[in-house]
Scaffold this active site. Structure first.
Site, PDB file in Angstrom:
ATOM      1  N   ASP A   2       0.819  -1.212   0.000  1.00 30.80           N
ATOM      2  CA  ASP A   2       0.000   0.000   0.000  1.00 30.80           C
ATOM      3  C   ASP A   2       0.854   1.264   0.000  1.00 30.80           C
ATOM      4  OD1 ASP A   2      -2.007   1.867   0.326  1.00 30.80           O
ATOM      5  OD2 ASP A   2      -2.269   1.469   2.468  1.00 30.80           O
ATOM      6  N   ASP A   6      -2.050   5.728  -5.247  1.00 35.03           N
ATOM      7  CA  ASP A   6      -2.370   4.881  -4.098  1.00 35.03           C
ATOM      8  C   ASP A   6      -2.697   3.460  -4.542  1.00 35.03           C
ATOM      9  OD1 ASP A   6      -3.250   3.739  -1.765  1.00 35.03           O
ATOM     10  OD2 ASP A   6      -4.762   5.249  -1.319  1.00 35.03           O
TER      11      ASP A   6
END
Length: 508
Positions: A105, A292
């Site tokens: 992430d 992201d």
């Protein structure tokens, strides 16, 4: 008998809910480490769980809390609905190695996994748990940790152990053993934990991220990592993350690089957005964006998402306040815009907003659909007015007639998105939906309907949703775009830590 049955039932549920597959890893002659990614197939159960999570969260969450860091009791990471994440990979922790499936992430910076001491959270019973007592390389730490996720929090404590990512072993890496996990989000998740690849500035507890240790200990050839996300649903290979470089076979041409403007997230500046070749005007003077990998969605300001919703026929909220503003003040607003007034100040000049130099459309569409006190109503009218001003300005640049501009603004009032939720669309219209174009580093990046529409099922049972969601971030952090897998799928993405930049190229 009862105990045996309960044990059998638990094993059965574990077998049904845990994703069992392997991810490949490879050390190459060029000094890079490649981690094969697994891709979760979209299904109705996870989509329903996602909607329930958002519904339960809504009344307790406000956009103004989104970027609050270093609270006296806990830290805050970007609020995510990880049930929408699709890509995972495997790591191991400890000696002998204990395997965990994690999301890599770029929107957070900590490594956390469930602890064997997680007794009271049901989610922990459906995922692999770290057993410190079984690792000879474990080092006790004990520092408490808490990461808030809107209505809940992951809490636990820090520990140190050897973490293996591909063939790279990071000695004595600090990570969080989660002893408490919030409800449905992590209960139904197909991953055990999160491995954050963001900057240390947003790391909970000021913990040194795994990626930092890879670089500082000379474990990678170059301070670069890159993502290739395979968007072909028929291909068993989910994608690949390369630590230490890039894989040339996964992109075409040259990358367009833009500098990181705010360390913490992989944040950069972008230009205006176009819908079917038509500029929206909202980011004509620039907007901020974040790359992201921890979400499949693409999130942006309500003003622009409403315009996209209208263009693709997405369902939205019918806002009475919005329609009232257009009906009562539309012509006056148009006259002000024709007089070259700043769209952000038009609403204060006509008395709908009490402009103080900080008020802006980014205060959020949540207020536009609120009912109750006069204060909320005034704020709703103001937010609706500011959005309508942007819509009208966009149409004026296209030399539309006043009648057409007012009609367009009224139509958009029927397509205002629910904050941070996806909108349903007609699967039969996907092929005719417009291309949405982002301007980054002076280059245009197109997203086709096949890129931004999620389809579940086939035939009459099929369901389609837009991957665009609305979330309004107040200045100075906002307005902000969050470019998830919808964008990173068609565009191979390079995260250049050494030079502080992000690069995009057409994926191959």
């Amino acid at each position: 008998m009862g105990t045996r049955f309960q044990s059998f039932l638990l094993v059965f549920l574990l077998s049904c809910l845990i994703l069992i597959s392997t991810a490949s890893c490879e050390r190459n002659g060029d000094g890079t480490i490649r981690i094969g990614l697994k891709k979760r197939k979209l299904d109705r159960s996870n989509r329903l769980a996602s909607q329930l999570f958002l519904k339960n969260r809504g009344s307790h969450w406000s956009p103004k809390h989104y970027f609050r860091l270093n609270d006296e009791n806990a830290d805050m990471v970007p609020l995510k609905n990880y049930l929408d994440a699709q890509y995972y990979g495997d790591i191991t922790i400890g000696t002998p190695p204990q395997k965990f499936t994690v999301i890599f992430d770029t929107g957070s910076s900590n490594l956390w996994i469930p602890s064997t001491k997680c007794y009271l959270s049901v989610a922990c019973y459906f995922h692999s748990k770290y057993k410190a007592s079984q690792s000879s390389s474990y080092r006790k730490n004990g520092k408490p940790a808490s990461i808030r996720y809107g209505t809940g929090a992951i809490s636990g404590y820090f520990s140190n152990d050897d973490v293996k990512v591909g063939d790279i072993v990071v000695k004595e890496q600090e990570f969080i053993e989660a002893t408490s996990e919030p409800g449905i989000t992590f209960l139904l998740a197909k991953f055990d934990g999160i491995l954050g690849l963001g900057f240390k500035e947003i790391s909970v507890g000021n913990s040194t991220p795994v990626w930092y240790n890879m670089v500082e200990k000379g474990l990678v050839k170059e301070p670069i990592f890159s993502f290739w996300l395979n968007r072909n649903p028929k291909d068993p290979e989910g994608g690949e993350i390369v630590f230490g470089g890039v894989d040339p076979k996964h992109f075409k041409g040259e990358h367009t690089f833009v500098p990181v403007t705010h360390k913490g997230y992989w944040q950069f500046d972008m230009g205006d957005l176009q819908i079917a070749g038509k500029p929206t005007g909202y980011c004509a003077k620039g907007c901020s964006a974040i790359a992201d990998s921890g979400t499949s969605l693409l999130t942006g300001p309500s003003t622009v998402i409403t315009m996209i919703n209208h263009a693709i026929g997405a369902q939205g909220i019918v806002s009475r306040e919005c329609k009232a503003v257009v009906d009562q003040y539309g012509k006056t607003m148009l006259n002000s815009l024709l007089a070259q007034e700043d769209p952000k100040k038009v609403c204060s000049q006509i008395g709908v907003c009490a402009y103080d130099g900080t008020q802006s459309v980014s205060m959020g569409i949540q207020s536009v659909v609120d009912d109750g006190t006069s204060g909320l109503l005034n704020q709703a009218m103001c937010s609706a007015c500011e959005m309508a001003a942007v819509w009208m300005e966009s149409e004026l640049t296209q030399n539309q007639t006043q009648e057409r501009i007012l009609a367009y603004a009224a139509e958009l009032c029927d397509h205002i998105p629910t904050q941070n939720q996806q909108s349903a669309v007609d699967c039969g219209r996907v092929s005719s939906m417009p291309i949405v174009t982002f301007s980054i580093g002076g280059r245009s990046f197109d997203l086709t309907p096949q890129d931004y529409i999620f389809k579940i099922g086939e035939g009459v049972e099929s369901q389609c949703t837009s991957g665009f969601t609305a979330m309004d971030i107040a200045p100075p952090r906002g307005p902000l775009w969050i470019l998830g897998d919808i964008f990173m799928g068609p565009y191979h993405t390079v995260f250049d830590y050494g030079k502080g930049r992000v690069g995009f190229a057409k994926a191959a």
